[in-house]
Motif scaffolding. Structure first.
Motif, PDB file in Angstrom:
ATOM      1  N   ALA B  98       0.649  -0.681   0.322  1.00  0.00           N
ATOM      2  CA  ALA B  98      -0.122   0.017   0.041  1.00  0.00           C
ATOM      3  C   ALA B  98       1.015   1.185  -0.249  1.00  0.00           C
ATOM      4  O   ALA B  98       0.307   1.791  -1.057  1.00  0.00           O
ATOM      5  CB  ALA B  98      -0.606  -0.100   0.743  1.00  0.00           C
ATOM      6  N   TRP B  99       2.548   1.177   0.652  1.00  0.00           N
ATOM      7  CA  TRP B  99       2.877   2.448   0.568  1.00  0.00           C
ATOM      8  C   TRP B  99       3.761   2.282  -0.573  1.00  0.00           C
ATOM      9  O   TRP B  99       3.876   3.514  -0.496  1.00  0.00           O
ATOM     10  CB  TRP B  99       4.085   2.218   1.894  1.00  0.00           C
ATOM     11  N   ARG B 100       3.548   1.534  -0.879  1.00  0.00           N
ATOM     12  CA  ARG B 100       5.105   1.973  -2.595  1.00  0.00           C
ATOM     13  C   ARG B 100       3.756   2.382  -3.621  1.00  0.00           C
ATOM     14  O   ARG B 100       4.448   3.253  -4.357  1.00  0.00           O
ATOM     15  CB  ARG B 100       4.750   0.571  -3.082  1.00  0.00           C
ATOM     16  N   VAL B 101       2.175   2.332  -2.992  1.00  0.00           N
ATOM     17  CA  VAL B 101       1.406   2.845  -4.064  1.00  0.00           C
ATOM     18  C   VAL B 101       2.017   3.832  -4.372  1.00  0.00           C
ATOM     19  O   VAL B 101       1.125   4.540  -5.049  1.00  0.00           O
ATOM     20  CB  VAL B 101       0.002   1.464  -4.004  1.00  0.00           C
ATOM     21  N   LEU B 102       1.160   4.089  -2.863  1.00  0.00           N
ATOM     22  CA  LEU B 102       0.925   5.919  -2.532  1.00  0.00           C
ATOM     23  C   LEU B 102       1.990   6.596  -3.086  1.00  0.00           C
ATOM     24  O   LEU B 102       1.602   7.824  -3.404  1.00  0.00           O
ATOM     25  CB  LEU B 102       0.610   5.546  -0.842  1.00  0.00           C
ATOM     26  N   LYS B 103       3.505   5.714  -2.510  1.00  0.00           N
ATOM     27  CA  LYS B 103       4.890   6.861  -2.943  1.00  0.00           C
ATOM     28  C   LYS B 103       4.686   7.203  -4.420  1.00  0.00           C
ATOM     29  O   LYS B 103       5.046   8.406  -4.466  1.00  0.00           O
ATOM     30  CB  LYS B 103       5.768   6.276  -2.501  1.00  0.00           C
TER      31      LYS B 103
END
Lengths: 204, 431
Positions: B98-103
Motif C-alpha cells: 500500500a505504501w509503495r502505491v501511495l509513494k
C-alpha cells in the motif's frame, strides 16, 4: 466516406451546428465558434477494451477544446463512463440501423482549457486585480500625502507665528510605498479562512 | 523569500481519497483525477517485459488510470497484483505494498506538472487525508515527499484533515461537516479549526448501500450481476431511494407497487428490473446510510453476509448502528457549550453517500439527503433542527482539493509543522 461516418458528420454539423473542417490522422475535425472539436471514430466489428482507451489517450493529446470518441453500440460494455467523465472526454454512440436518428451523445465532452489559455486567464484576472489594487493604493497615497503636507504647512505657520526657535522637524518625506504584491483571485481573497490561517503563528 | 504571487502559482493540492486521488496546482479550475490504485508488474512473461520501458519495470509498479489499463492484460494474477492502498481512507502501517502505491501516486501526480520557470524553487504541497488518519500516516507521507524531493523540487509539505478542507472550500468557519464516504461517515465540528474531540465516525457509508443492493439483486434472481461491484453501484444510483419515513414509504410501495417498479439498463444486453413484489426494497438502499435501526433492514442483515458493527481505527471507534442525526448531536455535545450554537448554525453534507435524487412523482414518499437530515434532526431534537441550516456542498467531487490548495496558499510559512497541533509546514530537507 462510409455511411456511419456520414451519420456522424451530419449530426455534428446539422444537429449540433458545428462546422465540418475535415479529417486528418483518423480524426474528424469540427469548429464550434472559435473552438476546435475533435471526434475520433472507432467503428469496428469486434471491439477491444485496450484499443478504446488507447484512442481516448490519443484524443486527450489532440489540440482541441473538446474531444469525443465515436463508437458503435457494441462498444458500450467496454466503456467506463466514470473514466470518460473524469477525463472530460465525450462519447458518441452511432447506431447505423436507426439511420439519422441513430446518433446519440451519451457523455458530453467537457471544455478543455489549454494550460496556456488557463494561465492566461489567471494572469488576466491577476492583472485586473493588481490594477484595481494599485489604483486604490495610489488614491490612499495621494490622500495621505495631501494630509501630511497640510499638517506640515500648518505646523510651520504656527511655528513662525509663535516665533519659536526650536529647530524645524526633520523633513521626512513619506516613503514611497513598495509595489503591492499581485492580488490573488477573488475566490481566494474572499475566503475568510485565508485571513484566519494567515493570523496563525507558533505559540510559545 | 516566497511571495504570495509565487504561492498562487506553486501551491499543489493532493486529496488522497479511498477511491480517487484528486491533484494539481492551484492555477487549475478543476483538479486532475486518478484512481487510488496501483498495478504491481509481477509474474510477467518475458515477452511482455521486453515491451515495458526499463524505468517502469525497475519501479515494479504503475499507477494512473491510463497506465494501469495499459498493463492490466499483461499481468497474470490481477487479483493479487492490483492494489487499492486505502481502506476507509487509511493505509495500514505494515502494508508495504500500500505504501509503495501511495509513494508512486505521489510521484505520478507531481510528474504531471513539470515546471521550467527559473524562479521556481519548489512546490508547496498541501495534502488532504481522512480525519481518522493515524499519526503514522502523517509521518509516512512526510517521508514519501522527502524522498521525492530528489526528483521533483518540493519546498514544504503540509497535511490537513479532509473535513477541514471541505469547510475551507465552502468558506464556512463555524459548521459541522458530515462527510459521507464509501466506507464510513465522518462528522467533524469546525470552529476556526477542526475540533478533534468532537469527531464522530460511523462505520457505514456508500458501501452498505451497495451491500443491501447486492442482497436485493440476489433475492430478485440477479446473482450473477450482484457479483460485479460496478453493476451494483449503477443499480444503487438508479433505483435507491431515501424515504421520508421508512414505514410509511414501504406501506405506500406495497399498496401501489406499480408506482415503484423500476428498470435499469446496464448494457445493450443486460437490463435489471425491480419487480412489483420487491419495489418496496428500493427504500432500504437509501435508508441504511441514514439509519439502519429498522426491523426491515435488520432482517436483511441477518439473512445476508452484510455486517454492520463497530470498528476501531487508532483511538477512534466507528459506530456501526448509530443513526446520522444522533451522531451529529453526539459530536456537538463534545464541543464547548459556549460555541455550540455557532457550530450548529450550519451542517454541510459532502461525499458520494449523500448523493440521492428524488424521481419525479415520488416526492410524497422520497426525499433528498438534505431533506432527510432535517427530518431526522427534527425528530431527535426540534430545538436544534429549528436553528440549523443543512446544505450539500457545491462541488462534491472537488471540494476537498479546492480547500487543500487554499489552505496551502494561506498557511504562513513561518509556521513549522507540529505533531501535537497537526498544523504547519514540514520543510523537506530542513529550512
Amino acid at each position: 466516406m462510409d455511411f456511419v461516418k456520414l451519420l456522424l458528420v451530419k449530426y455534428f454539423s446539422e444537429t449540433l451546428g458545428m462546422r465540418y473542417v475535415g479529417e486528418s490522422g483518423g480524426v474528424v475535425w469540427f469548429e464550434e465558434g472559435l473552438n476546435r472539436v475533435a471526434v475520433s471514430p472507432y467503428f469496428a466489428e469486434v471491439y477491444e477494451e485496450a484499443e478504446v482507451y488507447k484512442r481516448v489517450g490519443e484524443l486527450m493529446g489532440a489540440a482541441a477544446a473538446k474531444v469525443y470518441l465515436a463508437v458503435l453500440p457494441e462498444a458500450s460494455p467496454f466503456v467506463d463512463p466514470r473514466y470518460f467523465k473524469n477525463q472530460g472526454v465525450g462519447l458518441v454512440v452511432v447506431d447505423p440501423a436507426k439511420g439519422p436518428d441513430g446518433v446519440e451523445i451519451k457523455i458530453f465532452a467537457k471544455p478543455r482549457p489549454a494550460p496556456a489559455a488557463d494561465l492566461g486567464r489567471v494572469a488576466e484576472s491577476l492583472k485586473a486585480s493588481l490594477a484595481e489594487h494599485l489604483d486604490v493604493q495610489l488614491k490612499k497615497l495621494e490622500a495621505s500625502l495631501y494630509e501630511k503636507l497640510r499638517r506640515y504647512v500648518d505646523e510651520k505657520i504656527e511655528e513662525m507665528r509663535r516665533q519659536l526657535l526650536a529647530p524645524a522637524r526633520p523633513e521626512t518625506a513619506p516613503k514611497p510605498p513598495e509595489a503591492p504584491p499581485p492580488a490573488p483571485p477573488s475566490s481566494v481573497t474572499d475566503n475568510e479562512w485565508v485571513r484566519i490561517l494567515r493570523s496563525r503563528r507558533r505559540e510559545g | 523569500m516566497i511571495s504570495d504571487a509565487y504561492r498562487l502559482k506553486y501551491t499543489f493540492g493532493v486529496d488522497f481519497g479511498t477511491s480517487y486521488v484528486k491533484y494539481g496546482p492551484i492555477v487549475l479550475n478543476e483538479p486532475r483525477v486518478a484512481q487510488t490504485r496501483g498495478l504491481f508488474l509481477r509474474d510477467l512473461p518475458e515477452s511482455v517485459k521486453m515491451r515495458i520501458p526499463p524505468e517502469v519495470l525497475s519501479r515494479g509498479l504503475v499507477v494512473g488510470d491510463e497506465e494501469v489499463r495499459r498493463y492490466l492484460s499483461s499481468v497474470r494474477d490481477v487479483q493479487r497484483n492490483l492494489k487499492y492502498p486505502l481502506k476507509d481512507g487509511i493505509a495500514r502501517r505494515d502494508d508495504e505494498d500500500a505504501w509503495r502505491v501511495l509513494k508512486e501516486l505521489a510521484r505520478y501526480t507531481l510528474a504531471q506538472f513539470p515546471v521550467s520557470d527559473p524562479e521556481f524553487s519548489g512546490w508547496l504541497v498541501s495534502i488532504a487525508l481522512s480525519a481518522l488518519a493515524p499519526d503514522y500516516m502523517y509521518k509516512a507521507f512526510f517521508d514519501i515527499y522527502t524522498e521525492l524531493a530528489g526528483e521533483h523540487r518540493i519546498h514544504a509539505v503540509t497535511i490537513l484533515p479532509q473535513p477541514l478542507a471541505v469547510a475551507i472550500a465552502e468558506n464556512a468557519v463555524n459548521c459541522i461537516i458530515v462527510e459521507g464516504g464509501h466506507g464510513n461517515i465522518q462528522i467533524a465540528p469546525i470552529s476556526f479549526a477542526l475540533i478533534r474531540e468532537g469527531l464522530v465516525a460511523l462505520n457505514r457509508g456508500g458501501a452498505e448501500a451497495n451491500a443491501i443492493t447486492r442482497e436485493i439483486l440476489k433475492d430478485i434472481g440477479y446473482s450473477d450481476i450482484a457479483r460485479e461491484e460496478y453493476a451494483v453501484e449503477v443499480v444503487k444510483r438508479a433505483v435507491g431511494l431515501v424515504p421520508r419515513n421508512l414505514k410509511e414509504a414501504i406501506k405506500a410501495a406495497k399498496a401501489n407497487p406499480d408506482r415503484f417498479v423500476a428498470k435499469v439498463r446496464l448494457s445493450p444486453v443486460v437490463e435489471v428490473e425491480i419487480p412489483r413484489e420487491y419495489a418496496w426494497t428500493r427504500f432500504l438502499i437509501g435508508e441504511i446510510v441514514f439509519d439502519p435501526n429498522h426491523e426491515e433492514i435488520k432482517s436483511y442483515i441477518e439473512q445476508s453476509r452484510l455486517h454492520i458493527e463497530n470498528a476501531v481505527i487508532g483511538d477512534v471507534t466507528l459506530y456501526g448502528e448509530m443513526d446520522v442525526a444522533t451522531a451529529i448531536i453526539t459530536s456537538l455535545r463534545s464541543v464547548s457549550v459556549e460555541i455550540q450554537d455557532r457550530v450548529a448554525s450550519q451542517i454541510i453534507l459532502s461525499g458520494g453517500a449523500f448523493s440521492w435524487r428524488v424521481p419525479p412523482g415520488l416526492e410524497d414518499v422520497a426525499v433528498d439527503s438534505v431533506g432527510r437530515m432535517k427530518m431526522a434532526l427534527e425528530e431527535r431534537n426540534p430545538v436544534l433542527a429549528s436553528r440549523v441550516n443543512v446544505r450539500l456542498v457545491a462541488e462534491p467531487q472537488y471540494s476537498v482539493w479546492r480547500g487543500a490548495v487554499i489552505y496551502g496558499y494561506a498557511l504562513p510559512l513561518t509556521l513549522e509543522w507540529s505533531d501535537s497541533t497537526k498544523e504547519g509546514w514540514y520543510f523537506v530537507g530542513g529550512r
